[in-house]
Scaffold this motif. Structure first.
Motif, PDB file in Angstrom:
ATOM      1  N   THR B  42       5.634  -1.715  -7.247  1.00 50.91           N
ATOM      2  CA  THR B  42       5.344  -0.660  -7.553  1.00 50.91           C
ATOM      3  C   THR B  42       6.813  -0.559  -9.087  1.00 50.91           C
ATOM      4  O   THR B  42       6.146   0.211  -9.141  1.00 50.91           O
ATOM      5  CB  THR B  42       6.572  -0.179  -6.651  1.00 50.91           C
ATOM      6  OG1 THR B  42       7.799  -0.969  -6.968  1.00 50.91           O
ATOM      7  CG2 THR B  42       5.580  -0.036  -5.625  1.00 50.91           C
ATOM      8  N   TRP B 294       3.020   1.405  -0.991  1.00 50.94           N
ATOM      9  CA  TRP B 294       4.610   0.513  -0.400  1.00 50.94           C
ATOM     10  C   TRP B 294       4.938   0.459   0.524  1.00 50.94           C
ATOM     11  O   TRP B 294       5.578  -0.384   1.551  1.00 50.94           O
ATOM     12  CB  TRP B 294       5.210   0.836  -1.418  1.00 50.94           C
ATOM     13  CG  TRP B 294       6.680   0.128  -1.282  1.00 50.94           C
ATOM     14  CD1 TRP B 294       7.603   0.717  -0.883  1.00 50.94           C
ATOM     15  CD2 TRP B 294       6.378  -1.363  -1.800  1.00 50.94           C
ATOM     16  NE1 TRP B 294       8.684  -0.161  -0.938  1.00 50.94           N
ATOM     17  CE2 TRP B 294       7.911  -1.512  -1.627  1.00 50.94           C
ATOM     18  CE3 TRP B 294       6.075  -2.339  -2.458  1.00 50.94           C
ATOM     19  CZ2 TRP B 294       9.125  -2.728  -2.321  1.00 50.94           C
ATOM     20  CZ3 TRP B 294       6.332  -3.573  -3.159  1.00 50.94           C
ATOM     21  CH2 TRP B 294       8.103  -3.880  -2.406  1.00 50.94           C
ATOM     22  N   TYR B 295       5.105   2.114   1.421  1.00 53.49           N
ATOM     23  CA  TYR B 295       5.570   2.193   2.425  1.00 53.49           C
ATOM     24  C   TYR B 295       5.428   1.617   3.579  1.00 53.49           C
ATOM     25  O   TYR B 295       4.987   1.263   4.957  1.00 53.49           O
ATOM     26  CB  TYR B 295       6.090   4.218   2.488  1.00 53.49           C
ATOM     27  CG  TYR B 295       5.794   4.236   1.228  1.00 53.49           C
ATOM     28  CD1 TYR B 295       6.440   4.476   1.015  1.00 53.49           C
ATOM     29  CD2 TYR B 295       5.075   5.179   1.092  1.00 53.49           C
ATOM     30  CE1 TYR B 295       7.305   5.257  -0.741  1.00 53.49           C
ATOM     31  CE2 TYR B 295       4.899   5.824  -0.490  1.00 53.49           C
ATOM     32  CZ  TYR B 295       6.102   5.838  -1.123  1.00 53.49           C
ATOM     33  OH  TYR B 295       5.627   6.590  -2.937  1.00 53.49           O
ATOM     34  N   LYS B 298       5.873  -2.402   4.101  1.00 49.26           N
ATOM     35  CA  LYS B 298       6.728  -2.210   5.548  1.00 49.26           C
ATOM     36  C   LYS B 298       6.642  -2.226   5.790  1.00 49.26           C
ATOM     37  O   LYS B 298       7.225  -2.814   6.768  1.00 49.26           O
ATOM     38  CB  LYS B 298       7.751  -1.841   3.989  1.00 49.26           C
ATOM     39  CG  LYS B 298       8.987  -1.868   4.250  1.00 49.26           C
ATOM     40  CD  LYS B 298      10.315  -0.727   3.216  1.00 49.26           C
ATOM     41  CE  LYS B 298      11.891  -0.636   3.402  1.00 49.26           C
ATOM     42  NZ  LYS B 298      12.343  -0.521   2.602  1.00 49.26           N
ATOM     43  N   ARG B 299       6.092  -0.834   6.936  1.00 47.84           N
ATOM     44  CA  ARG B 299       6.065  -0.688   8.176  1.00 47.84           C
ATOM     45  C   ARG B 299       5.307  -1.453   9.040  1.00 47.84           C
ATOM     46  O   ARG B 299       6.162  -1.671  10.001  1.00 47.84           O
ATOM     47  CB  ARG B 299       5.460   0.887   8.141  1.00 47.84           C
ATOM     48  CG  ARG B 299       5.608   1.444   9.311  1.00 47.84           C
ATOM     49  CD  ARG B 299       5.861   2.944   9.215  1.00 47.84           C
ATOM     50  NE  ARG B 299       3.999   3.287   8.705  1.00 47.84           N
ATOM     51  CZ  ARG B 299       3.761   4.259   7.409  1.00 47.84           C
ATOM     52  NH1 ARG B 299       4.506   5.525   7.213  1.00 47.84           N
ATOM     53  NH2 ARG B 299       2.834   4.517   6.932  1.00 47.84           N
ATOM     54  N   PRO B 317      -1.354   5.168  12.535  1.00 43.74           N
ATOM     55  CA  PRO B 317      -0.477   5.508  10.170  1.00 43.74           C
ATOM     56  C   PRO B 317       0.123   7.079  10.539  1.00 43.74           C
ATOM     57  O   PRO B 317      -0.753   7.981  11.543  1.00 43.74           O
ATOM     58  CB  PRO B 317      -1.385   5.858   9.817  1.00 43.74           C
ATOM     59  CG  PRO B 317      -3.071   5.337  10.148  1.00 43.74           C
ATOM     60  CD  PRO B 317      -2.234   4.579  12.266  1.00 43.74           C
ATOM     61  N   PRO B 318       1.351   6.859  10.312  1.00 51.00           N
ATOM     62  CA  PRO B 318       1.847   8.443  10.662  1.00 51.00           C
ATOM     63  C   PRO B 318       1.603   9.396  10.090  1.00 51.00           C
ATOM     64  O   PRO B 318       0.758   8.985   9.530  1.00 51.00           O
ATOM     65  CB  PRO B 318       3.874   7.903  10.808  1.00 51.00           C
ATOM     66  CG  PRO B 318       3.602   7.019   9.517  1.00 51.00           C
ATOM     67  CD  PRO B 318       2.640   6.367  10.057  1.00 51.00           C
ATOM     68  N   PHE B 321       2.092  10.164   3.645  1.00 48.70           N
ATOM     69  CA  PHE B 321       2.920  11.007   2.162  1.00 48.70           C
ATOM     70  C   PHE B 321       2.721  10.310   0.996  1.00 48.70           C
ATOM     71  O   PHE B 321       2.514   9.098   1.163  1.00 48.70           O
ATOM     72  CB  PHE B 321       4.621  11.530   3.305  1.00 48.70           C
ATOM     73  CG  PHE B 321       5.318  10.027   3.484  1.00 48.70           C
ATOM     74  CD1 PHE B 321       5.245   9.708   4.469  1.00 48.70           C
ATOM     75  CD2 PHE B 321       5.560   8.919   1.814  1.00 48.70           C
ATOM     76  CE1 PHE B 321       5.494   8.449   4.784  1.00 48.70           C
ATOM     77  CE2 PHE B 321       6.699   8.414   2.448  1.00 48.70           C
ATOM     78  CZ  PHE B 321       6.552   7.409   3.825  1.00 48.70           C
ATOM     79  N   ASN B 322       2.966  10.622   0.023  1.00 48.65           N
ATOM     80  CA  ASN B 322       3.594   9.806  -0.767  1.00 48.65           C
ATOM     81  C   ASN B 322       4.487  10.889  -1.837  1.00 48.65           C
ATOM     82  O   ASN B 322       4.331  11.496  -2.112  1.00 48.65           O
ATOM     83  CB  ASN B 322       1.715   9.067  -1.712  1.00 48.65           C
ATOM     84  CG  ASN B 322       2.161   9.164  -1.986  1.00 48.65           C
ATOM     85  OD1 ASN B 322       2.636   8.038  -2.622  1.00 48.65           O
ATOM     86  ND2 ASN B 322       0.731   8.292  -2.986  1.00 48.65           N
ATOM     87  N   SER B 323       4.086   9.704  -2.898  1.00 48.70           N
ATOM     88  CA  SER B 323       5.308  10.478  -4.271  1.00 48.70           C
ATOM     89  C   SER B 323       4.786   9.312  -5.515  1.00 48.70           C
ATOM     90  O   SER B 323       4.315   8.251  -5.895  1.00 48.70           O
ATOM     91  CB  SER B 323       7.066  10.511  -4.062  1.00 48.70           C
ATOM     92  OG  SER B 323       7.731   8.968  -4.568  1.00 48.70           O
TER      93      SER B 323
END
Ligand SMILES: Cc1cc2nc3c(=O)[nH]c(=O)nc-3n(C[C@H](O)[C@H](O)[C@H](O)COP(=O)(O)OP(=O)(O)OC[C@H]3O[C@@H](n4cnc5c(N)ncnc54)[C@H](O)[C@@H]3O)c2cc1C
Ligand code: SF4
Ligand code: SF4
Lengths: 356, 427
Positions: B42, B294-295, B298-299, B317-318, B321-323
């Motif tokens: 990233t 990425w998140y 990792k999870r 998947p929960p 979300f993203n940024s």
């Protein structure tokens, strides 16, 4: 990849331990050696009509903070925290660390620096000097050093003194900004810091105690007076001139901007202890960190912020001065300087794991 | 127990560390062709922009791997034989395993534009370290660059090239930038911001073909509208695909769709082989799903490791979300974004005097998604409100609690609230 062009090469070289950075280091070290151990600057000051080398140094130092401050204000103009903080740093330096003492001198009053406190500045605290000043100064020094600084540290949270007031931090956060990333982030550097800073603090406390003893009993114990005097001279040379001057500021271009603050300053050590006990922390947004490492890279205190952020743990490190640059550079808005318990920590269910 | 992990990205590395935390005795080996040590993909753009060295991109100190006794092998895996439980490496070596994790990530998607096959130089993705190398090399001899693809990697590459003072044309196929995540209003804010940086951004432009000069270097990009864009460098950022093509040729290929098919416990169709991260494809809400974030990598890496350790794992998947960051504009989102679901109502507010906006989508009395531009927000609180099915009024009323801006720097929510009263009064 470095930008193309000669100017860009020079900017990169100066800020990435290149040849020019080493040259600049040589110049700065020479400057501090000449300042502390020769009369060169005393003569230069007299030649331009100033009363001492320290006035000349004060002018140069203030100019560096002003020029660097303007650069920083422009660079971080979108960030209100940085704008307010930088403006305060510039104001304190010019007014309290330069103009006020000069004005006091002009009116034949004692030259007093209202922005410096014990244990950073021993002179204005120890009995030999402070008790020669009017009572108001004595009270300011004692209440300021022993009560105000730690109390405000507890109330405001962050090490406000180091990032909003102090001249050492002031230079680091203005003129030193392009070099802030050079501070080592290794765990070995952290280990060194934890030892060195507390050793200096211990020495400083011991010296302070001796100075009080020698003041009280010196007349009856000449041995003690002599030893204390020798100790004080050694401290002034080793800690003040060498560590805060030559090493602390002289090595900026190769070692980063906070060598003194991070590894040696006794004030920093005390405030670090206050901070560990206080409410201040850097809050980490859950699971949002992309481990890019910008926060660690641009932390001038050498804190590996990423290590906390990628582990989702909010943290309080004694060394953190609250400069807020980690939060500024983070491209995902993961970090926030805050005082704990000021807001509810959300605990969302992020991973659904069934145990059937 | 011998654990073997293929891929040292965030999925593979997180898995290795999770395995080690639970099993102090196991042999853990990680193989990757790309780099000796785990690095942050990233942050490629920050290396390109001289803000970080390559070494700075490594999220863990190198000694961590020695200390955790994780063996690192730098090699390309060319074959997988699940019956013999072994991987073959390009160097001729074989690595045997008891349990294998495939965390091979993704690669830049390659389009089939006419003329592209004959271009020998000047074209790059921006996904791997080799891409970074290539881009840096190309940038040195580039005045004009074209970047194609309206997502996040595209805008990051554009920002890098702008930093290096290249004249950049940014071609986006959709009418506005990143319709997958941004509605037209937000996209307009972002687009004019991108343009203000000197980028020539075009929407609704689809590449029709490319041409190279006699030396084989890219010369021009043509679009279906008939426009021609001269360039010495072409960045392709039209998306990423799981890096699984090589798995089709191995002795025992796992079952694959777009990626490697996995169960909710990350098991592949092969015995003792798991897959996680960008390369894993699973069923979610009855649809084949690949999470390429990425998140999530990792999870997934952590959960796959727990599954390999024998824990019962059922992954779903929960809340999404993203940024992101578009030059200086930050963006946070949670829940259903992009296309609002049918029957939804949307509250949108552009903050006056700031490149910032808030979008809150409500469906059947519950907020289902938020899209925030230009200021910082705690997405975890957003997720909680979505999970708790809070209504729009509740969310607007409590919005201040989720503000995450720097001290003195919060956006003023008063105009948003008063606009909301007016808006909701209108019905
Ligand atoms: C420029 C860029 C910006 C991004 N920004 C964001 C962002 O802001 N937010 C976000 O959420 N996500 C972002 N992503 C996506 C994110 O980086 C990925 O989702 C994540 O890195 C996937 O991790 P992974 O471990 O699954 O795979 P990878 O990181 O791709 O790791 C896989 C590794 O396996 C190796 N490998 C594969 N096959 C073989 C083989 N046969 N032999 C040997 N080795 C092999 C590869 O070389 C690679 O090193 C970005 C991606 C890019 C490219
Ligand atoms: S952790 Fe952040 S706020 Fe603290 S000193 Fe480092 S950069 Fe500054
Ligand atoms: S700068 Fe932000 S995203 Fe990058 S490592 Fe630090 S906390 Fe994570």
């Amino acid at each position: 990849m470095v930008r193309q062009g000669k100017a860009a090469w020079l900017a990169h070289d100066l800020t990435h331990r290149g040849v020019t950075a080493w040259l600049l280091t040589g110049l700065l070290v020479a400057f501090y050696l000449l300042l502390y151990s020769t009369e060169v600057f005393a003569r230069a000051a007299r030649a331009i009509g100033l009363d001492s080398r320290w006035t000349l140094y004060g002018i140069l130092y203030s100019l560096a903070i002003l020029a660097g401050g303007v650069y920083v204000l422009r660079k971080y103009r979108h960030n209100r925290y940085q704008v307010v903080r930088t403006a305060v740093v510039m104001f304190v330096q010019v007014v309290f660390a330069f103009l006020v003492p000069e004005i006091l001198k002009f009116f034949h009053q004692p030259e007093y620096y209202f922005s410096y406190f014990w244990p950073l500045k021993l002179d204005d605290f120890v009995p030999g000097t402070i008790f020669r000043l009017p009572l108001a100064y004595v009270l300011y020094s004692f209440i300021g050093s022993l009560l105000l600084v730690p109390l405000l540290g507890t109330l405001v949270g962050k090490r406000w003194y180091c990032s909003w007031v102090c001249g050492c931090g002031g230079l680091a956060n203005t003129a030193g900004d392009p070099l802030r990333h050079l501070t080592s982030k290794s765990s070995a550097a952290w280990k060194f810091e934890k030892v060195s800073i507390h050793v200096v603090l211990a020495i400083c406390l011991l010296l302070t105690a001796l100075l009080f003893l020698a003041w009280g009993w010196g007349a009856r114990a000449p041995e003690l007076a002599r030893f204390t005097h020798a100790f004080e001279t050694a401290y002034a040379f080793l800690v003040v001139a060498m560590l805060s001057g030559v090493v602390g500021a002289g090595l900026y271009p190769v070692g980063g901007t906070r060598i003194w603050c991070r590894n040696f300053c006794p004030m920093a050590a005390l405030l670090g202890l206050v901070q560990k006990a206080g409410r201040f922390r850097i809050a980490v947004k859950r699971n949002m960190c992309i481990s890019c490492g910008l926060c660690s890279k641009y932390c001038e205190m050498g804190i590996d912020v990423r290590a906390y952020a990628q582990a989702n743990s909010s943290f309080t490190r004694a060394a953190c001065v609250g400069c807020g640059l980690c939060a500024e550079v983070c491209p995902r808005g993961v970090l926030r300087l805050e005082n704990a318990r000021s807001r509810p920590a959300p605990e969302p269910a992020l991973v659904r794991i069934s145990t059937v | 127990m011998r654990y073997l992990i293929l891929g040292n990205g965030v999925a593979g590395t997180t898995a290795a560390l999770t395995l080690r935390a639970a099993d102090l005795e196991a042999e853990i080996t990680m193989v990757s062709a790309e780099s000796d040590y785990f690095f942050s993909r990233t942050a490629l753009m920050y290396a390109f922009m001289d803000r970080m060295s390559l070494r700075d991109l490594e999220p863990y100190e190198r000694r961590v791997f020695a200390k955790q006794k994780i063996r690192l092998v730098r090699d390309t895996v060319v074959d997988l034989d699940a019956t013999r439980r072994a991987l073959s490496l390009a160097s001729g070596q074989t690595l045997a395993y008891d349990r294998l994790l495939l965390a091979v990530g993704s690669l830049g998607a390659r389009p089939d534009w006419p003329g592209l096959e004959s271009v020998r130089e000047g074209v790059s993705h921006f996904v791997t370290l080799a891409d970074l190398d290539r881009c840096e090399h190309l940038a040195r001899a580039t005045r004009e660059a074209v970047v194609v693809g309206g997502g996040l990697i595209g805008v990051e590459l554009v920002e890098c090239l702008v930093f290096h003072r290249k004249k950049v044309t940014f071609l986006v196929r959709s009418p506005w930038y990143w319709p997958g995540a941004l509605a037209r209003e937000e996209s307009e804010i972002v687009s004019s911001h991108i343009r203000r940086h000197g980028v020539d951004l075009h929407g609704s432009e689809e590449v029709a073909g490319v041409q190279s000069d006699p030396g084989g270097r890219i010369r021009v990009v043509r679009t279906k509208s008939g426009a021609e864009f001269p360039c010495q460098m072409l960045g392709i950022a039209i998306g990423v695909v799981p890096a699984v093509a090589w798995l089709q040729q191995v002795k025992t290929p796992p079952r694959m769709g777009r990626g490697i098919l996995v169960s909710p416990a990350f098991e592949t169709s092969l015995e003792n082989v798991w897959a996680a991260g960008d390369c894993a494809e699973f069923q979610h809400d009855g649809r084949p799903t690949v999470e390429q974030l990425w998140y999530s990598a990792k999870r997934q890496g952590e959960l796959a490791a727990r599954a390999m350790l024998g824990n019962p794992i059922h992954y779903a998947p929960p809340i999404f979300f993203n940024s992101a960051k578009f030059f200086e504009i930050e963006y946070t989102s949670a829940g259903a974004v992009g296309e609002p679901p049918a029957g939804a109502r949307t509250f949108f507010f552009p903050f006056p005097g700031r490149e910032a906006s808030a979008r809150i989508v409500e469906q059947a009395g519950a907020v289902v998604g938020l899209n925030m531009l230009g200021s910082r927000w705690d997405h975890a609180l957003f997720e909680r409100w979505i999970a708790e099915r809070r209504g729009l009024s509740y969310v607007v009323e409590h919005l201040a609690e989720a503000q995450f801006d720097v001290e003195f720097g919060r956006v003023d929510l008063a105009p948003l609230r008063s606009y909301y009263r007016e808006w909701s009064g209108r019905g």
